[in-house]
Scaffold this motif. Structure first.
Motif, short mmCIF file in Angstrom:
data_model
loop_
_atom_site.label_atom_id
_atom_site.label_comp_id
_atom_site.label_asym_id
_atom_site.label_seq_id
_atom_site.Cartn_x
_atom_site.Cartn_y
_atom_site.Cartn_z
N ALA A 136 0.83 -1.20 0.00
CA ALA A 136 0.00 0.00 0.00
C ALA A 136 0.87 1.25 0.00
O ALA A 136 0.58 2.23 -0.72
CB ALA A 136 -0.93 0.00 1.20
N GLU A 137 1.96 1.24 0.77
CA GLU A 137 2.86 2.39 0.80
C GLU A 137 3.53 2.59 -0.55
O GLU A 137 3.71 3.72 -1.01
CB GLU A 137 3.91 2.20 1.90
N ILE A 138 3.91 1.50 -1.20
CA ILE A 138 4.53 1.59 -2.53
C ILE A 138 3.55 2.18 -3.53
O ILE A 138 3.91 3.03 -4.36
CB ILE A 138 5.03 0.20 -2.98
N GLU A 139 2.29 1.76 -3.46
CA GLU A 139 1.27 2.32 -4.35
C GLU A 139 1.11 3.82 -4.12
O GLU A 139 1.02 4.60 -5.08
CB GLU A 139 -0.07 1.62 -4.14
N LEU A 140 1.07 4.25 -2.87
CA LEU A 140 0.95 5.68 -2.56
C LEU A 140 2.15 6.47 -3.09
O LEU A 140 2.00 7.57 -3.63
CB LEU A 140 0.79 5.90 -1.05
N CYS A 141 3.34 5.90 -2.93
CA CYS A 141 4.53 6.57 -3.47
C CYS A 141 4.44 6.70 -4.98
O CYS A 141 4.80 7.75 -5.55
CB CYS A 141 5.80 5.80 -3.09
N GLY A 142 3.96 5.65 -5.64
CA GLY A 142 3.78 5.70 -7.09
C GLY A 142 2.80 6.79 -7.50
O GLY A 142 3.03 7.51 -8.48
N LEU B 24 2.13 9.50 -5.78
CA LEU B 24 2.77 10.80 -5.55
C LEU B 24 3.76 11.13 -6.68
O LEU B 24 3.85 12.27 -7.13
CB LEU B 24 3.49 10.81 -4.21
N ILE B 25 4.49 10.14 -7.14
CA ILE B 25 5.45 10.36 -8.23
C ILE B 25 4.71 10.74 -9.51
O ILE B 25 5.12 11.67 -10.22
CB ILE B 25 6.33 9.10 -8.44
N THR B 26 3.61 10.04 -9.78
CA THR B 26 2.81 10.37 -10.97
C THR B 26 2.26 11.79 -10.87
O THR B 26 2.31 12.56 -11.84
CB THR B 26 1.66 9.36 -11.12
N ALA B 27 1.74 12.14 -9.70
CA ALA B 27 1.20 13.49 -9.52
C ALA B 27 2.30 14.54 -9.66
O ALA B 27 2.10 15.60 -10.26
CB ALA B 27 0.52 13.61 -8.16
N ALA B 28 3.49 14.25 -9.12
CA ALA B 28 4.61 15.20 -9.21
C ALA B 28 5.07 15.37 -10.65
O ALA B 28 5.46 16.47 -11.05
CB ALA B 28 5.76 14.72 -8.33
N ASP C 89 -2.05 16.01 -0.02
CA ASP C 89 -3.21 15.48 0.73
C ASP C 89 -4.25 14.92 -0.23
O ASP C 89 -4.83 13.87 0.02
CB ASP C 89 -3.83 16.55 1.62
N GLU C 90 -4.50 15.64 -1.32
CA GLU C 90 -5.49 15.20 -2.30
C GLU C 90 -5.10 13.86 -2.92
O GLU C 90 -5.92 12.94 -3.03
CB GLU C 90 -5.62 16.25 -3.40
N VAL C 91 -3.83 13.72 -3.28
CA VAL C 91 -3.35 12.47 -3.89
C VAL C 91 -3.43 11.33 -2.88
O VAL C 91 -3.89 10.22 -3.20
CB VAL C 91 -1.90 12.64 -4.42
#
Length: 102
Positions: free
Chosen positions: A69-75, A77-81, A95-97
């Motif tokens: 789950a943490e890896i998915e969230l990091c992914g 965030l990277i996509t959003a960035a 926060d939105e992501v």
């Protein structure tokens, strides 16, 4: 020059070992097998290690789920960035992501 050599015997190595006396009710030199204990305490003792192993497996699976789950969230965030025009994501965008909004 001296050489150390073991004495040579025609008998195979297992034949030179003394045999144990056969226990009563047994036909060979090996002891008779005892039936497994079936008392509740003996049953719990046999199952205890398996229960501990199972608990460890469940705990490991839970940690793996958290890590995935943490890896998915990091992914995410990277996509959003990568789609953001500025150098950094704002706290509101982070926060939105992380809350699942896109």
């Amino acid at each position: 020059m001296l050489a150390c050599v073991a004495p040579v015997s025609d008998a195979p190595p297992h034949a030179t070992r003394p045999r144990r006396p056969a226990p009563s009710g047994s036909r060979s030199g090996t002891p008779a097998r005892r039936p497994p204990a079936t008392t509740p305490a003996a049953t719990r003792a046999r199952q205890a290690p398996l229960t501990a192993v199972r608990k460890e497996q469940v705990a490991l699976a839970e940690r793996e789920d958290i890590a995935l789950a943490e890896i998915e969230l990091c992914g995410e965030l990277i996509t959003a960035a990568s789609t953001e025009p500025g150098e950094r994501l704002s706290l509101a965008r982070i926060d939105e992501v992380l809350r699942g909004g896109t």
